[in-house]
Design a protein around this motif. Structure first.
Motif, PDB file in Angstrom:
ATOM      1  N   MET A   1      66.116  82.622  17.283  1.00 59.13           N
ATOM      2  CA  MET A   1      67.224  82.131  18.098  1.00 59.13           C
ATOM      3  C   MET A   1      67.093  82.694  19.514  1.00 59.13           C
ATOM      4  O   MET A   1      66.814  83.872  19.706  1.00 59.13           O
ATOM      5  N   ALA A   2      67.285  81.855  20.508  1.00 60.46           N
ATOM      6  CA  ALA A   2      67.149  82.246  21.907  1.00 60.46           C
ATOM      7  C   ALA A   2      68.323  83.123  22.343  1.00 60.46           C
ATOM      8  O   ALA A   2      69.432  83.025  21.824  1.00 60.46           O
ATOM      9  N   LEU A   3      68.059  83.957  23.310  1.00 61.21           N
ATOM     10  CA  LEU A   3      69.076  84.793  23.933  1.00 61.21           C
ATOM     11  C   LEU A   3      70.124  83.891  24.575  1.00 61.21           C
ATOM     12  O   LEU A   3      69.787  82.949  25.294  1.00 61.21           O
ATOM     13  N   SER A   4      71.411  84.152  24.327  1.00 59.58           N
ATOM     14  CA  SER A   4      72.486  83.379  24.955  1.00 59.58           C
ATOM     15  C   SER A   4      73.034  84.155  26.149  1.00 59.58           C
ATOM     16  O   SER A   4      73.275  85.358  26.058  1.00 59.58           O
ATOM     17  N   VAL A   5      73.198  83.459  27.264  1.00 58.06           N
ATOM     18  CA  VAL A   5      73.582  84.113  28.520  1.00 58.06           C
ATOM     19  C   VAL A   5      74.743  83.384  29.175  1.00 58.06           C
ATOM     20  O   VAL A   5      74.764  82.152  29.237  1.00 58.06           O
ATOM     21  N   LEU A   6      75.688  84.155  29.686  1.00 56.77           N
ATOM     22  CA  LEU A   6      76.782  83.677  30.529  1.00 56.77           C
ATOM     23  C   LEU A   6      76.390  83.995  31.969  1.00 56.77           C
ATOM     24  O   LEU A   6      76.064  85.150  32.270  1.00 56.77           O
ATOM     25  N   VAL A   7      76.396  83.010  32.849  1.00 61.97           N
ATOM     26  CA  VAL A   7      76.053  83.216  34.259  1.00 61.97           C
ATOM     27  C   VAL A   7      77.322  83.060  35.088  1.00 61.97           C
ATOM     28  O   VAL A   7      78.021  82.051  34.979  1.00 61.97           O
ATOM     29  N   ILE A   8      77.600  84.072  35.933  1.00 61.57           N
ATOM     30  CA  ILE A   8      78.841  84.104  36.711  1.00 61.57           C
ATOM     31  C   ILE A   8      78.505  84.214  38.196  1.00 61.57           C
ATOM     32  O   ILE A   8      77.902  85.200  38.629  1.00 61.57           O
ATOM     33  N   ASP A   9      78.892  83.192  38.955  1.00 69.80           N
ATOM     34  CA  ASP A   9      78.669  83.190  40.398  1.00 69.80           C
ATOM     35  C   ASP A   9      79.585  82.135  41.013  1.00 69.80           C
ATOM     36  O   ASP A   9      79.700  81.038  40.472  1.00 69.80           O
ATOM     37  N   ASP A  10      80.212  82.455  42.132  1.00 69.14           N
ATOM     38  CA  ASP A  10      81.121  81.508  42.775  1.00 69.14           C
ATOM     39  C   ASP A  10      80.412  80.551  43.723  1.00 69.14           C
ATOM     40  O   ASP A  10      80.988  79.536  44.110  1.00 69.14           O
ATOM     41  N   ASP A  11      79.164  80.826  44.068  1.00 70.56           N
ATOM     42  CA  ASP A  11      78.417  79.941  44.949  1.00 70.56           C
ATOM     43  C   ASP A  11      77.663  78.921  44.092  1.00 70.56           C
ATOM     44  O   ASP A  11      76.802  79.301  43.299  1.00 70.56           O
ATOM     45  N   PRO A  12      77.985  77.624  44.222  1.00 66.60           N
ATOM     46  CA  PRO A  12      77.362  76.614  43.365  1.00 66.60           C
ATOM     47  C   PRO A  12      75.837  76.587  43.433  1.00 66.60           C
ATOM     48  O   PRO A  12      75.164  76.403  42.424  1.00 66.60           O
ATOM     49  N   THR A  13      75.272  76.805  44.614  1.00 67.26           N
ATOM     50  CA  THR A  13      73.815  76.800  44.754  1.00 67.26           C
ATOM     51  C   THR A  13      73.199  77.990  44.028  1.00 67.26           C
ATOM     52  O   THR A  13      72.218  77.842  43.297  1.00 67.26           O
ATOM     53  N   SER A  14      73.781  79.159  44.203  1.00 68.43           N
ATOM     54  CA  SER A  14      73.280  80.352  43.515  1.00 68.43           C
ATOM     55  C   SER A  14      73.471  80.248  42.009  1.00 68.43           C
ATOM     56  O   SER A  14      72.611  80.672  41.229  1.00 68.43           O
ATOM     57  N   LEU A  15      74.593  79.673  41.598  1.00 63.98           N
ATOM     58  CA  LEU A  15      74.862  79.489  40.170  1.00 63.98           C
ATOM     59  C   LEU A  15      73.813  78.568  39.554  1.00 63.98           C
ATOM     60  O   LEU A  15      73.266  78.858  38.475  1.00 63.98           O
ATOM     61  N   ASP A  16      73.493  77.485  40.242  1.00 63.60           N
ATOM     62  CA  ASP A  16      72.482  76.552  39.756  1.00 63.60           C
ATOM     63  C   ASP A  16      71.112  77.229  39.675  1.00 63.60           C
ATOM     64  O   ASP A  16      70.396  77.084  38.678  1.00 63.60           O
ATOM     65  N   LEU A  17      70.752  77.976  40.711  1.00 61.81           N
ATOM     66  CA  LEU A  17      69.468  78.670  40.721  1.00 61.81           C
ATOM     67  C   LEU A  17      69.387  79.685  39.579  1.00 61.81           C
ATOM     68  O   LEU A  17      68.407  79.710  38.829  1.00 61.81           O
ATOM     69  N   ALA A  18      70.402  80.514  39.431  1.00 65.32           N
ATOM     70  CA  ALA A  18      70.406  81.526  38.372  1.00 65.32           C
ATOM     71  C   ALA A  18      70.335  80.873  36.992  1.00 65.32           C
ATOM     72  O   ALA A  18      69.622  81.350  36.099  1.00 65.32           O
ATOM     73  N   THR A  19      71.053  79.772  36.821  1.00 67.34           N
ATOM     74  CA  THR A  19      71.032  79.052  35.543  1.00 67.34           C
ATOM     75  C   THR A  19      69.624  78.544  35.241  1.00 67.34           C
ATOM     76  O   THR A  19      69.121  78.720  34.127  1.00 67.34           O
ATOM     77  N   ARG A  20      68.964  77.950  36.238  1.00 67.74           N
ATOM     78  CA  ARG A  20      67.609  77.439  36.032  1.00 67.74           C
ATOM     79  C   ARG A  20      66.624  78.566  35.729  1.00 67.74           C
ATOM     80  O   ARG A  20      65.756  78.421  34.860  1.00 67.74           O
ATOM     81  N   VAL A  21      66.760  79.695  36.415  1.00 62.07           N
ATOM     82  CA  VAL A  21      65.870  80.836  36.178  1.00 62.07           C
ATOM     83  C   VAL A  21      66.031  81.343  34.745  1.00 62.07           C
ATOM     84  O   VAL A  21      65.048  81.589  34.043  1.00 62.07           O
ATOM     85  N   VAL A  22      67.276  81.500  34.307  1.00 65.12           N
ATOM     86  CA  VAL A  22      67.532  81.987  32.949  1.00 65.12           C
ATOM     87  C   VAL A  22      66.982  81.006  31.917  1.00 65.12           C
ATOM     88  O   VAL A  22      66.343  81.405  30.935  1.00 65.12           O
ATOM     89  N   GLU A  23      67.196  79.725  32.133  1.00 67.33           N
ATOM     90  CA  GLU A  23      66.678  78.718  31.203  1.00 67.33           C
ATOM     91  C   GLU A  23      65.152  78.679  31.209  1.00 67.33           C
ATOM     92  O   GLU A  23      64.525  78.534  30.162  1.00 67.33           O
ATOM     93  N   ASP A  24      64.550  78.858  32.382  1.00 66.06           N
ATOM     94  CA  ASP A  24      63.092  78.858  32.479  1.00 66.06           C
ATOM     95  C   ASP A  24      62.466  80.044  31.744  1.00 66.06           C
ATOM     96  O   ASP A  24      61.313  79.971  31.332  1.00 66.06           O
ATOM     97  N   MET A  25      63.216  81.125  31.583  1.00 65.83           N
ATOM     98  CA  MET A  25      62.665  82.263  30.846  1.00 65.83           C
ATOM     99  C   MET A  25      62.865  82.112  29.340  1.00 65.83           C
ATOM    100  O   MET A  25      62.516  82.985  28.567  1.00 65.83           O
TER     101      MET A  25
END
Length: 120
Positions: free
Chosen positions: A1-25
């Motif tokens: 089972m993959a690691l489940s992560v909650l990503v918290i950021d108020d900047d939509p661009t940073s939130l999208d980037l962080a989400t993609r990075v976490v998913e890519d790993m």
């Protein structure tokens, strides 16, 4: 089972980037949150294995939120992030709390984030 992560950021661009990075790993971003209030609600609802928390949030201090998340009963791993690489100086242990890991946003795509989210 993959690691489940909650990503918290108020900047939509940073939130999208962080989400993609976490998913890519290879982790699953189970949900995202733009502020501390919705992050706590999402964490209690989804019970993620880990959380990636921006230091600067609109409704509360991200560092305090990170400590609150780390203290939840299932003890999720928490990593702080910021566009300010010097924000780490604010994250040193205070009031008897252990320092939480930190990664500058410009280094999110590196191996360091994977190590911080997955190592015991």
């Amino acid at each position: 089972m993959a690691l489940s992560v909650l990503v918290i950021d108020d900047d939509p661009t940073s939130l999208d980037l962080a989400t993609r990075v976490v998913e890519d790993m290879g982790a699953d971003v189970v949900t995202t949150a733009p502020d501390g209030g919705s992050a706590i609600a999402a964490a209690n609802r989804m019970r993620p294995d880990a959380a990636l928390v921006d230091v600067g949030l609109p409704d509360r201090d991200g560092i305090d939120l990170a400590y609150e998340l780390a203290a939840l009963p299932w003890r999720p791993r928490v990593v702080l992030m910021s566009t300010d690489p010097d924000a780490v100086t604010c994250i040193h242990p205070t009031q008897g709390r252990e320092a939480l890991p930190f990664v500058p946003k410009e280094e999110l795509a590196g191996d360091r984030l994977r190590h911080l989210l997955t190592s015991d």
